[in-house]
Motif scaffolding. Structure first.
Motif, PDB file in Angstrom:
ATOM      1  N   LYS A 212     -26.192  20.812 -16.213  1.00  8.98           N
ATOM      2  CA  LYS A 212     -25.170  19.758 -15.866  1.00  8.98           C
ATOM      3  C   LYS A 212     -23.937  19.653 -16.835  1.00  8.98           C
ATOM      4  O   LYS A 212     -22.954  19.874 -16.495  1.00  8.98           O
ATOM      5  CB  LYS A 212     -26.096  18.504 -16.074  1.00  8.98           C
ATOM      6  N   THR A 213     -24.193  20.177 -18.021  1.00 13.13           N
ATOM      7  CA  THR A 213     -23.220  19.818 -19.024  1.00 13.13           C
ATOM      8  C   THR A 213     -22.750  21.290 -19.803  1.00 13.13           C
ATOM      9  O   THR A 213     -21.576  21.100 -20.400  1.00 13.13           O
ATOM     10  CB  THR A 213     -23.771  18.851 -20.235  1.00 13.13           C
ATOM     11  N   GLY A 214     -23.373  21.984 -19.781  1.00 15.84           N
ATOM     12  CA  GLY A 214     -23.272  23.519 -20.589  1.00 15.84           C
ATOM     13  C   GLY A 214     -23.595  23.486 -22.123  1.00 15.84           C
ATOM     14  O   GLY A 214     -23.367  24.377 -22.742  1.00 15.84           O
ATOM     15  N   GLU A 215     -24.267  22.146 -22.370  1.00 24.31           N
ATOM     16  CA  GLU A 215     -24.719  22.189 -23.683  1.00 24.31           C
ATOM     17  C   GLU A 215     -26.123  22.669 -23.911  1.00 24.31           C
ATOM     18  O   GLU A 215     -26.955  22.458 -23.115  1.00 24.31           O
ATOM     19  CB  GLU A 215     -24.713  20.765 -24.240  1.00 24.31           C
ATOM     20  N   GLU A 216     -25.992  23.604 -24.978  1.00 22.59           N
ATOM     21  CA  GLU A 216     -27.641  24.366 -24.933  1.00 22.59           C
ATOM     22  C   GLU A 216     -28.591  23.416 -25.250  1.00 22.59           C
ATOM     23  O   GLU A 216     -29.632  23.025 -24.884  1.00 22.59           O
ATOM     24  CB  GLU A 216     -27.712  25.525 -25.526  1.00 22.59           C
ATOM     25  N   PHE A 217     -28.271  22.985 -26.848  1.00 19.54           N
ATOM     26  CA  PHE A 217     -29.276  22.020 -27.698  1.00 19.54           C
ATOM     27  C   PHE A 217     -28.680  20.818 -28.306  1.00 19.54           C
ATOM     28  O   PHE A 217     -27.559  21.241 -28.480  1.00 19.54           O
ATOM     29  CB  PHE A 217     -30.321  22.787 -28.513  1.00 19.54           C
ATOM     30  N   CYS A 218     -29.406  20.061 -28.559  1.00 21.83           N
ATOM     31  CA  CYS A 218     -28.849  18.982 -29.542  1.00 21.83           C
ATOM     32  C   CYS A 218     -29.074  19.137 -31.108  1.00 21.83           C
ATOM     33  O   CYS A 218     -30.164  19.563 -31.185  1.00 21.83           O
ATOM     34  CB  CYS A 218     -29.393  17.280 -29.050  1.00 21.83           C
ATOM     35  N   ASP A 219     -28.097  18.908 -31.905  1.00 21.45           N
ATOM     36  CA  ASP A 219     -28.043  19.277 -33.128  1.00 21.45           C
ATOM     37  C   ASP A 219     -29.001  18.051 -33.868  1.00 21.45           C
ATOM     38  O   ASP A 219     -29.504  18.169 -35.098  1.00 21.45           O
ATOM     39  CB  ASP A 219     -26.854  19.329 -33.822  1.00 21.45           C
ATOM     40  N   GLU A 220     -29.395  16.911 -33.374  1.00 22.67           N
ATOM     41  CA  GLU A 220     -29.824  15.904 -34.008  1.00 22.67           C
ATOM     42  C   GLU A 220     -31.510  16.321 -34.002  1.00 22.67           C
ATOM     43  O   GLU A 220     -32.246  16.357 -32.378  1.00 22.67           O
ATOM     44  CB  GLU A 220     -29.782  14.286 -33.265  1.00 22.67           C
ATOM     45  N   PRO A 221     -32.150  16.234 -34.944  1.00 17.29           N
ATOM     46  CA  PRO A 221     -33.508  16.748 -34.766  1.00 17.29           C
ATOM     47  C   PRO A 221     -34.550  15.716 -34.338  1.00 17.29           C
ATOM     48  O   PRO A 221     -35.745  16.199 -33.916  1.00 17.29           O
ATOM     49  CB  PRO A 221     -33.925  16.936 -36.400  1.00 17.29           C
TER      50      PRO A 221
END
Length: 255
Positions: A212-221
């Protein structure tokens, strides 16, 4: 835009695809459906050899594949009787390509995401450190979610492995999960953990989020879209509230 998500069951594992689908359906703007095991539905005579070619032969060497007759026969048996397979790591990108080639042509567009839950351990080669790394998921189309990967990919506390070896030497078998949890500080997931389904919900959402966004992962743990490398991080991200960081909470509906 992702309009449809199809999850595929992994019947020899504790992962409940129907529960994961219900969890996703409450959060995403797409139709979510469940089908039986991908490898059974779309497997063909060539699939065992594809898995044989995707085998990791050495954890410190990038080359893969052993298509000797005995190995291909093993892969045939593993497809027919998956509960008897194990102990092998596969190149996740090679497996992804093999499964993509078997998605029906009319369903392979990026508007229809396929998420096979797999009973196999998959990994990716790390050019930065020259070794294979086990993965919980491999994002893309289809997006692979490895059920044993959630136990094996994120590292457990060092004391866990020491206690496991100690028990194996004394008894000749792996100790029950409850024994290790009582003897080792910290929380972690182990094979057939009853928390498996809940933990994998976030990894399935990562597949949708990536398309949906092209973002792999979030940096917030503490976000379900993060990709922790250690088991305590998996517990924090997937099994603790709140489920999302502030930025991703705006994208995905809360219960």
């Amino acid at each position: 835009m992702v309009e449809r998500i199809t999850l595929y069951r992994a019947p020899t594992t504790p992962a409940d695809a129907d529960v994961i689908a219900e969890w996703l359906d409450r959060r995403v703007d797409a139709t979510v459906a469940v089908r039986d095991r991908f490898l059974s539905q779309f497997g063909d005579e060539a699939l065992p050899e594809d898995f044989a070619e995707a085998r990791v032969l050495d954890p410190d060497a990038p080359e893969t594949g052993n298509t000797m007759l005995g190995i291909v026969r093993y892969e045939e048996r593993a497809l027919e009787r998956p509960e008897r397979a194990g102990g092998v790591i596969y190149d996740g990108l090679a497996v992804q390509r093999a499964l993509h080639d078997r998605v029906p042509t009319e369903e392979c567009g990026l508007d229809h995401l396929h998420v096979p839950l797999l009973d196999r351990v998959v990994g990716t080669w790390g050019d930065h450190d020259g070794r294979w790394h086990k993965r919980v998921n491999v994002l893309g189309q289809p997006a692979l979610v490895s059920v044993p990967g959630v136990y094996e990919a994120p590292a457990k506390p060092e004391q866990y492995y020491k206690q496991q070896q100690k028990h194996a030497m004394l008894s000749g078998d792996a100790p029950p999960r409850e024994v290790l949890e009582n003897e080792v500080d910290g929380e972690f997931l182990v094979a057939d953990d009853p928390r498996t389904t809940e933990a994998l919900c976030g990894y399935a959402l990562q597949a949708y989020h990536y398309l949906k966004t092209g973002e792999e992962f979030c940096d917030e743990p503490d976000c379900r879209l993060s990709n922790p490398h250690r088991q305590p991080g998996v517990i924090e991200a997937q099994l603790r509230d709140p489920p999302f960081c502030d930025r991703h909470a705006e994208l995905y509906r809360q219960e």
